[in-house]
Design a protein around this motif. Sequence first.
Motif, PDB file in Angstrom:
ATOM      1  N   ILE A  75      82.439 -26.123  86.470  1.00  0.00           N
ATOM      2  CA  ILE A  75      81.742 -27.197  87.164  1.00  0.00           C
ATOM      3  C   ILE A  75      81.699 -28.327  86.155  1.00  0.00           C
ATOM      4  O   ILE A  75      81.235 -28.138  85.028  1.00  0.00           O
TER       5      ILE A  75
ATOM      6  N   ARG B 193      84.291 -18.606  91.077  1.00  0.00           N
ATOM      7  CA  ARG B 193      84.933 -19.331  92.177  1.00  0.00           C
ATOM      8  C   ARG B 193      84.748 -18.564  93.479  1.00  0.00           C
ATOM      9  O   ARG B 193      84.835 -17.348  93.505  1.00  0.00           O
TER      10      ARG B 193
ATOM     11  N   SER C 179      76.594 -32.585  90.518  1.00  0.00           N
ATOM     12  CA  SER C 179      77.018 -31.609  89.500  1.00  0.00           C
ATOM     13  C   SER C 179      76.197 -31.757  88.222  1.00  0.00           C
ATOM     14  O   SER C 179      75.845 -30.756  87.589  1.00  0.00           O
TER      15      SER C 179
ATOM     16  N   THR D  25      81.381 -22.311  92.225  1.00  0.00           N
ATOM     17  CA  THR D  25      81.991 -23.515  92.764  1.00  0.00           C
ATOM     18  C   THR D  25      83.179 -23.128  93.631  1.00  0.00           C
ATOM     19  O   THR D  25      83.699 -22.015  93.535  1.00  0.00           O
TER      20      THR D  25
ATOM     21  N   ASP E  90      77.852 -25.211  93.448  1.00  0.00           N
ATOM     22  CA  ASP E  90      78.385 -26.574  93.549  1.00  0.00           C
ATOM     23  C   ASP E  90      79.387 -26.628  94.700  1.00  0.00           C
ATOM     24  O   ASP E  90      79.937 -25.606  95.102  1.00  0.00           O
ATOM     25  N   GLU E  91      79.627 -27.814  95.218  1.00  0.00           N
ATOM     26  CA  GLU E  91      80.570 -28.016  96.328  1.00  0.00           C
ATOM     27  C   GLU E  91      80.190 -27.148  97.525  1.00  0.00           C
ATOM     28  O   GLU E  91      81.032 -26.556  98.204  1.00  0.00           O
TER      29      GLU E  91
END
Length: 191
Positions: free
Chosen positions: A48, A60, A16, A37, A86-87
């Motif tokens: 994030i 999201r 991150s 994310t 991210d993720e």
Amino acid sequence: MAKLYFYFAAMNAGKSTTLLQASFNYVERGMATMLWTAAIDDRANKAIASRIGLSADANRYDASTNLHDRIEEAHKASPVACVLVDEAQFLTAEQVWQLARVADEVGIPVLCYGLRTDFQGQLFEGSAVLLGIADALIELKAVCHCGRKATMNLRVDESGNAVKVGEQTEIGGNDRYVALCRRHFSQALSA
């Protein structure tokens, strides 16, 4: 030509932080980025967030989000120089292909950051597809307590004992996961 990148590592490798630094570099030069994310990870609200204190607002996504359409729509309204996810382990296979289309057809670089494997050493769906089709694979380094490179994510209970069974996805930080080298991961699971 825009590319699809996959930055992967075990927990606590700074994924991150690296994502936020990349976004900052674009923004500092007057270029807009679009951050995404996983909705399943609600620890940082709508942001994030890195463990060293950096954070930024993000869109999201969940399994029903059409990332290609959302990104293309935003890009038409105001040019997007880079998409950062991210993720990324929580992406569906279809979403990874949507992101590939963003790079290939819309012409925006897509940088994905995520775990390669779960607490049992199994690939996540999103990670598996990214490992298969990304133009560039970049491994970020985490460190095991022995000093070797940590490549595995051990899930632990409240007492610090290894958890061997359970759902693939359980959101948590240092209270639930420990980054280990394969040897110490295997030892912890066999204890």
